[in-house]
Design a protein around this motif. Structure first.
Motif, PDB file in Angstrom:
ATOM      1  N   ASP A  20     -45.129   4.824 -30.723  1.00  0.00           N
ATOM      2  CA  ASP A  20     -43.713   4.664 -29.225  1.00  0.00           C
ATOM      3  C   ASP A  20     -44.994   5.038 -27.909  1.00  0.00           C
ATOM      4  O   ASP A  20     -44.337   5.006 -26.679  1.00  0.00           O
ATOM      5  CB  ASP A  20     -43.051   4.777 -29.464  1.00  0.00           C
ATOM      6  N   ALA A  53     -42.991  -1.192 -26.015  1.00  0.00           N
ATOM      7  CA  ALA A  53     -42.123   0.515 -25.791  1.00  0.00           C
ATOM      8  C   ALA A  53     -42.071   1.064 -24.381  1.00  0.00           C
ATOM      9  O   ALA A  53     -41.834   1.625 -24.217  1.00  0.00           O
ATOM     10  CB  ALA A  53     -42.774   1.409 -26.289  1.00  0.00           C
ATOM     11  N   HIS A  56     -36.380   1.081 -18.240  1.00  0.00           N
ATOM     12  CA  HIS A  56     -35.329   2.310 -18.355  1.00  0.00           C
ATOM     13  C   HIS A  56     -35.087   2.329 -17.289  1.00  0.00           C
ATOM     14  O   HIS A  56     -34.145   2.958 -16.309  1.00  0.00           O
ATOM     15  CB  HIS A  56     -35.336   3.095 -19.756  1.00  0.00           C
ATOM     16  N   GLU A  57     -35.858   3.451 -17.031  1.00  0.00           N
ATOM     17  CA  GLU A  57     -36.338   4.068 -15.981  1.00  0.00           C
ATOM     18  C   GLU A  57     -36.213   3.058 -14.261  1.00  0.00           C
ATOM     19  O   GLU A  57     -35.473   3.449 -13.217  1.00  0.00           O
ATOM     20  CB  GLU A  57     -37.793   4.395 -15.625  1.00  0.00           C
ATOM     21  N   GLN A  98     -36.589   0.911 -28.990  1.00  0.00           N
ATOM     22  CA  GLN A  98     -37.475   1.334 -28.560  1.00  0.00           C
ATOM     23  C   GLN A  98     -38.471   0.361 -27.484  1.00  0.00           C
ATOM     24  O   GLN A  98     -39.093   0.125 -26.225  1.00  0.00           O
ATOM     25  CB  GLN A  98     -38.618   2.210 -29.426  1.00  0.00           C
ATOM     26  N   ARG A 117     -39.293   1.343 -21.349  1.00  0.00           N
ATOM     27  CA  ARG A 117     -39.102   2.926 -20.812  1.00  0.00           C
ATOM     28  C   ARG A 117     -38.662   2.652 -19.611  1.00  0.00           C
ATOM     29  O   ARG A 117     -38.339   2.730 -19.049  1.00  0.00           O
ATOM     30  CB  ARG A 117     -40.336   3.925 -22.091  1.00  0.00           C
ATOM     31  N   HIS A 170     -34.185   6.361 -23.132  1.00  0.00           N
ATOM     32  CA  HIS A 170     -34.713   5.243 -23.840  1.00  0.00           C
ATOM     33  C   HIS A 170     -35.353   7.226 -24.477  1.00  0.00           C
ATOM     34  O   HIS A 170     -35.727   6.034 -25.885  1.00  0.00           O
ATOM     35  CB  HIS A 170     -35.904   5.244 -22.694  1.00  0.00           C
ATOM     36  N   ASP A 171     -35.985   8.089 -24.076  1.00  0.00           N
ATOM     37  CA  ASP A 171     -36.301   8.839 -25.208  1.00  0.00           C
ATOM     38  C   ASP A 171     -35.218   9.337 -25.984  1.00  0.00           C
ATOM     39  O   ASP A 171     -35.522  10.315 -27.238  1.00  0.00           O
ATOM     40  CB  ASP A 171     -36.904  10.000 -24.340  1.00  0.00           C
TER      41      ASP A 171
END
Length: 458
Positions: free
Chosen positions: A418, A424, A431-432, A350, A428, A154-155
């Motif tokens: 973000d 966002a 995704h984690e 994002q 995030r 994501h980052d």
């Protein structure tokens, strides 16, 4: 004791690290490397056909109207299949959808090649293939855009899209030039044949990407699913702002259709090719010096500044009486458009949930595809009423006014950050969780293999 001042060489290295492209996604993701290389190959190949098709139609008909009809055949399939492709991207394996669409595009290039090799090539298959290519592109693009957030952390999304823009802009600069040489000296048949070869290479690369299955409980593709995506886009005023601002910028300030007339008015026929390439040159310069974009968090504000820069640069190009200034301002416009694209892509990826990412990519496809089509109609029609240069600068001014009005009406776009945006944050976390589950699965598979190996040896 005071610390020693940094040496000139260390300052230069620091500056290069600041502006150089962020290669982290390339290093961290094998799938991203394969996808990026595939895009490089097919990007250059597609420009061969992009130049060869209008050239072949011109040779067959000697009619500018016949050449312009290609866009009319492409528009409706792009809209319809772009929305449907978004629904498919949320319900199917995105990698497989991209792969099948790429194979279809390769087959269509083969049809163009076969037609070009006939003793007397026929016109109607070219229009048919153009419509089918738009349909296949509409099916593929949402899955392609939605694939990157699944294979890149994501980052690293901003850096990933900056790297994607790098090869696209390089292809936009070098591709038409290479295509022009091939078509001029080797014929359209050679251009089509080379495009077929690039599709074969692209398919080989795409086939090595791991499967990217849809989320659990994904909604089946249907009209209802498409409408769900549209309603989500409408509920997110920050997303709505990105679509509206891009559409406004392209509608009022996309004068590409009248470049031949602008070059003639400036008594610089030689500058027509450079006019087409200038914006891509500006965009490429931003791509190769865009490392700073990875440190931006207020992407709505970045988009606003970039869209205003685009409008101002186009207005100055229309007001300039020097062809060199026109080329300079077109290059500045291209740089601003590149920054706008990075801001939009980052905000989208994002903050949009993976379950809706494909459908939103279909909506985005319309926002950045329909605008230039309508913009060319606007530019050509206004040029007939008020003159060529006036059409350009008036369009630039209208873009600035329209973008400011939209920013005022959609304050959520400007407040997007973000680091604090709840959408966002949710993406995030999603995704984690996915990364943690993937790591746990890999560890479990490794332990299972380790436990089985002694037994197998015994």
């Amino acid at each position: 004791m005071n610390e020693a001042a940094p040496s000139p060489s260390s300052r230069v290295k620091s500056l290069l690290r600041t502006v150089a492209p962020d290669l982290t996604p390339w290093r961290s993701s094998r799938e991203f490397r394969l996808l990026w290389l595939s895009g490089c190959v097919t990007g250059f190949g597609s420009f061969l056909t992009y130049v060869a098709v209008p050239m072949q139609i011109k040779e067959l008909t000697d009619s500018s109207v016949a050449v312009g009809l290609v866009g009319a055949f492409e528009l409706v399939p792009l809209i319809v299949f772009g929305l449907w492709g978004g629904a498919l991207a949320d319900a199917l394996d995105r990698r497989r959808l991209v792969l099948f669409a790429e194979a279809g595009l390769g087959l269509l290039s083969i049809l163009l090649l076969v037609n070009a090799l006939l003793p007397t090539p026929v016109l109607w298959p070219i229009y048919l293939v153009a419509a089918l290519v738009a349909a296949a592109d509409g099916l593929q693009r949402p899955a392609l855009d939605a694939l990157t957030p699944r294979i890149v952390p994501h980052d690293q999304l901003t850096a990933a899209f900056a790297l994607n823009s790098l090869y696209r802009n390089a292809a936009s600069v070098a591709g038409p030039t290479l295509a022009g040489v091939v078509v001029t000296f080797a014929g359209v048949q050679t251009a089509y044949a080379l495009d077929v070869v690039t599709f074969a290479a692209s398919l080989l690369l795409l086939s090595r990407i791991r499967a990217v299955p849809p989320p659990t409980g994904a909604e089946k593709p249907s009209v209802r699913a498409v409408l769900t995506g549209v309603r989500y886009a409408w509920s997110r005023k920050d997303l709505l702002g990105t679509y509206a601002i891009d559409l406004c910028a392209m509608l009022f300030a996309f004068p590409v259709a009248i470049f031949p007339f602008l070059a003639a008015e400036l008594d610089a026929g030689w500058a027509l090719g450079p006019m087409y390439a200038a914006s891509a040159v500006g965009a490429l310069l931003v791509s190769v010096t865009g490392g700073w974009t990875s440190r931006i968090h207020r992407h709505g504000r970045l988009l606003l500044v970039a869209a205003l820069g685009w409008g101002v640069a186009i207005a100055l190009a229309g007001l300039s009486g020097s062809v060199w200034l026109v080329l300079l301002f077109l290059a500045l416009a291209g740089g601003a458009d590149q920054i706008s694209g990075i801001a939009r892509s980052t905000l989208w990826n994002q903050s949009i949930p993976d379950a809706l990412r494909g459908r939103m990519a279909g909506v985005e496809l319309l926002s950045y595809s329909v605008g230039p089509q309508l913009g060319q109609v606007r530019a050509g029609g206004m040029a007939g009423l008020v003159g060529v240069r006036a059409s350009v600068w008036v369009g630039g001014v209208a873009c600035v006014v329209g973008v400011l009005a939209l920013a005022t009406a959609l304050p959520r776009l400007l407040s997007y950050d973000d680091r604090t945006d709840p959408h966002a944050a949710a993406v995030r976390a999603e995704h984690e969780r996915a990364a943690a589950e993937r790591t746990a699965g890999e560890r479990a598979a490794g332990l299972s293999s380790a436990e089985e190996s002694p037994a197998a040896a015994g």
